[in-house]
Design a protein around this motif. Structure first.
Motif, PDB file in Angstrom:
ATOM      1  N   MET A  87      -2.957 -14.453  10.448  1.00 39.69           N
ATOM      2  CA  MET A  87      -2.633 -13.576  11.554  1.00 39.69           C
ATOM      3  C   MET A  87      -1.402 -12.750  11.188  1.00 39.69           C
ATOM      4  N   LEU A  88      -1.454 -11.487  11.513  1.00 40.16           N
ATOM      5  CA  LEU A  88      -0.335 -10.597  11.220  1.00 40.16           C
ATOM      6  C   LEU A  88       0.705 -10.659  12.334  1.00 40.16           C
ATOM      7  N   THR A  89       1.947 -10.759  11.943  1.00 41.62           N
ATOM      8  CA  THR A  89       3.038 -10.767  12.907  1.00 41.62           C
ATOM      9  C   THR A  89       3.582  -9.357  13.061  1.00 41.62           C
ATOM     10  N   THR A  90       4.441  -9.186  14.034  1.00 40.33           N
ATOM     11  CA  THR A  90       5.117  -7.901  14.206  1.00 40.33           C
ATOM     12  C   THR A  90       5.914  -7.563  12.955  1.00 40.33           C
ATOM     13  N   ARG A  91       6.566  -8.560  12.374  1.00 39.91           N
ATOM     14  CA  ARG A  91       7.335  -8.358  11.141  1.00 39.91           C
ATOM     15  C   ARG A  91       6.433  -7.855  10.013  1.00 39.91           C
ATOM     16  N   ASP A  92       5.244  -8.449   9.876  1.00 35.95           N
ATOM     17  CA  ASP A  92       4.297  -8.007   8.850  1.00 35.95           C
ATOM     18  C   ASP A  92       3.947  -6.532   9.037  1.00 35.95           C
ATOM     19  N   LEU A  93       3.657  -6.164  10.274  1.00 29.38           N
ATOM     20  CA  LEU A  93       3.272  -4.778  10.563  1.00 29.38           C
ATOM     21  C   LEU A  93       4.416  -3.809  10.311  1.00 29.38           C
ATOM     22  N   VAL A  94       5.623  -4.195  10.706  1.00 31.75           N
ATOM     23  CA  VAL A  94       6.781  -3.324  10.506  1.00 31.75           C
ATOM     24  C   VAL A  94       7.069  -3.138   9.019  1.00 31.75           C
ATOM     25  N   LEU A  95       7.069  -4.236   8.278  1.00 32.65           N
ATOM     26  CA  LEU A  95       7.318  -4.133   6.832  1.00 32.65           C
ATOM     27  C   LEU A  95       6.238  -3.315   6.141  1.00 32.65           C
ATOM     28  N   SER A  96       4.997  -3.507   6.532  1.00 29.11           N
ATOM     29  CA  SER A  96       3.907  -2.739   5.939  1.00 29.11           C
ATOM     30  C   SER A  96       4.057  -1.253   6.251  1.00 29.11           C
ATOM     31  N   ALA A  97       4.396  -0.938   7.489  1.00 28.54           N
ATOM     32  CA  ALA A  97       4.600   0.469   7.859  1.00 28.54           C
ATOM     33  C   ALA A  97       5.783   1.079   7.112  1.00 28.54           C
ATOM     34  N   LEU A  98       6.853   0.304   6.949  1.00 28.27           N
ATOM     35  CA  LEU A  98       8.012   0.811   6.201  1.00 28.27           C
ATOM     36  C   LEU A  98       7.665   1.108   4.751  1.00 28.27           C
ATOM     37  N   PHE A  99       6.861   0.251   4.140  1.00 28.09           N
ATOM     38  CA  PHE A  99       6.494   0.497   2.749  1.00 28.09           C
ATOM     39  C   PHE A  99       5.473   1.617   2.626  1.00 28.09           C
ATOM     40  N   ALA A 100       4.616   1.804   3.620  1.00 32.69           N
ATOM     41  CA  ALA A 100       3.732   2.971   3.625  1.00 32.69           C
ATOM     42  C   ALA A 100       4.587   4.240   3.671  1.00 32.69           C
ATOM     43  N   ALA A 101       5.647   4.208   4.480  1.00 38.70           N
ATOM     44  CA  ALA A 101       6.564   5.352   4.553  1.00 38.70           C
ATOM     45  C   ALA A 101       7.306   5.547   3.236  1.00 38.70           C
TER      46      ALA A 101
ATOM     47  N   LYS B 105      -0.695  -9.804   1.037  1.00 42.36           N
ATOM     48  CA  LYS B 105      -1.195  -9.392   2.359  1.00 42.36           C
ATOM     49  C   LYS B 105      -0.458  -8.157   2.874  1.00 42.36           C
ATOM     50  N   ARG B 106       0.856  -8.237   2.949  1.00 41.82           N
ATOM     51  CA  ARG B 106       1.631  -7.114   3.504  1.00 41.82           C
ATOM     52  C   ARG B 106       1.638  -5.909   2.564  1.00 41.82           C
ATOM     53  N   GLY B 107       1.708  -6.155   1.250  1.00 38.90           N
ATOM     54  CA  GLY B 107       1.684  -5.044   0.302  1.00 38.90           C
ATOM     55  C   GLY B 107       0.366  -4.299   0.342  1.00 38.90           C
ATOM     56  N   GLY B 108      -0.739  -5.057   0.345  1.00 35.13           N
ATOM     57  CA  GLY B 108      -2.052  -4.420   0.439  1.00 35.13           C
ATOM     58  C   GLY B 108      -2.219  -3.663   1.743  1.00 35.13           C
ATOM     59  N   LEU B 109      -1.729  -4.244   2.844  1.00 33.54           N
ATOM     60  CA  LEU B 109      -1.801  -3.585   4.148  1.00 33.54           C
ATOM     61  C   LEU B 109      -0.987  -2.285   4.156  1.00 33.54           C
ATOM     62  N   ALA B 110       0.177  -2.307   3.539  1.00 36.49           N
ATOM     63  CA  ALA B 110       1.023  -1.110   3.486  1.00 36.49           C
ATOM     64  C   ALA B 110       0.289   0.043   2.805  1.00 36.49           C
ATOM     65  N   LEU B 111      -0.358  -0.257   1.692  1.00 40.74           N
ATOM     66  CA  LEU B 111      -1.051   0.806   0.964  1.00 40.74           C
ATOM     67  C   LEU B 111      -2.366   1.181   1.614  1.00 40.74           C
ATOM     68  N   LEU B 112      -3.000   0.246   2.308  1.00 38.76           N
ATOM     69  CA  LEU B 112      -4.197   0.591   3.076  1.00 38.76           C
ATOM     70  C   LEU B 112      -3.830   1.571   4.185  1.00 38.76           C
ATOM     71  N   LEU B 113      -2.739   1.310   4.871  1.00 40.39           N
ATOM     72  CA  LEU B 113      -2.260   2.225   5.902  1.00 40.39           C
ATOM     73  C   LEU B 113      -1.972   3.600   5.296  1.00 40.39           C
ATOM     74  N   PHE B 114      -1.308   3.618   4.156  1.00 45.23           N
ATOM     75  CA  PHE B 114      -1.000   4.884   3.485  1.00 45.23           C
ATOM     76  C   PHE B 114      -2.283   5.655   3.173  1.00 45.23           C
ATOM     77  N   VAL B 115      -3.271   4.981   2.600  1.00 41.95           N
ATOM     78  CA  VAL B 115      -4.530   5.650   2.229  1.00 41.95           C
ATOM     79  C   VAL B 115      -5.252   6.164   3.480  1.00 41.95           C
ATOM     80  N   LEU B 116      -5.248   5.392   4.547  1.00 39.18           N
ATOM     81  CA  LEU B 116      -5.888   5.846   5.789  1.00 39.18           C
ATOM     82  C   LEU B 116      -5.209   7.094   6.344  1.00 39.18           C
ATOM     83  N   LEU B 117      -3.883   7.126   6.263  1.00 43.30           N
ATOM     84  CA  LEU B 117      -3.152   8.312   6.729  1.00 43.30           C
ATOM     85  C   LEU B 117      -3.462   9.532   5.862  1.00 43.30           C
TER      86      LEU B 117
END
Length: 183
Positions: free
Chosen positions: A1-15, A52-64
């Motif tokens: 399960m993803l936590t708020t921290r996971d989502l924030v860190l993933s979004a920061l690395f996508a940025a 998990k978080r690294g892959g999510l960060a780049l998945l978010l980046f690719v989707l954007l």
């Protein structure tokens, strides 16, 4: 399960990866794929956030990027770029970050820069090339052997990026400023 921290860190690395796109691409006259700084972000995301978080960060980046945001080097974005010659590399970014993170979690749990360099090479270079080179071959209509040979021009720069990512990840890990990948 993803936590708020996971989502924030993933979004920061996508940025962060988007920010690395501010460096202008370096075109190579013989290949329709430019040299960019963004693969450094793939390596950093995996080495610092884990699979998990690294892959999510780049998945978010690719989707954007696919949605049309001009986040790639040179202000490029959109499905047309994804379907172009460099699309396979872009689509492989999440896989590269995931592989880097997975290897870092298993083989580079401390701040050893040599181990971190090895995992950055395996995930950030080899995994990304494994997705990008066949795509380039098909889309650009060049034989696979020629696409592989052309990528030799990228290896020195990618090795430098792996070294920078390993050194930065080792320093951040020593400082303890990011939660561990298993947190």
């Amino acid at each position: 399960m993803l936590t708020t921290r996971d989502l924030v860190l993933s979004a920061l690395f996508a940025a962060l990866v988007a920010g690395l796109g501010m460096a202008p691409p370096i075109p190579l006259g013989f290949l329709p794929v430019p040299i960019t700084a963004q693969s450094l972000g793939v390596m950093l995301a995996g080495a610092l956030l884990g699979a998990k978080r690294g892959g999510l960060a780049l998945l978010l980046f690719v989707l954007l990027v696919a949605a049309g945001l001009p986040l790639l080097a040179g202000g490029r974005g959109g499905i047309g770029v994804i379907l172009g010659p460099s699309g396979g590399f872009i689509l492989a970014f999440p896989v590269g970050a995931f592989v880097t993170g997975l290897l870092a979690e298993r083989f580079a749990t401390g701040a050893n820069p040599l181990r971190l360099f090895a995992v950055c090479v395996a995930g950030g270079i080899l995994a990304v090339y494994a997705g990008g080179i066949p795509w380039l071959s098909v889309v650009a209509g060049m034989p696979l052997e020629k696409a592989v040979t052309a990528m030799v021009a990228f290896i020195p720069g990618d090795l430098i990026k792996a070294g920078v990512a390993a050194a930065a990840a080792a320093a951040v890990r020593r400082a303890g400023v990011l939660p561990t990948a298993h947190a």
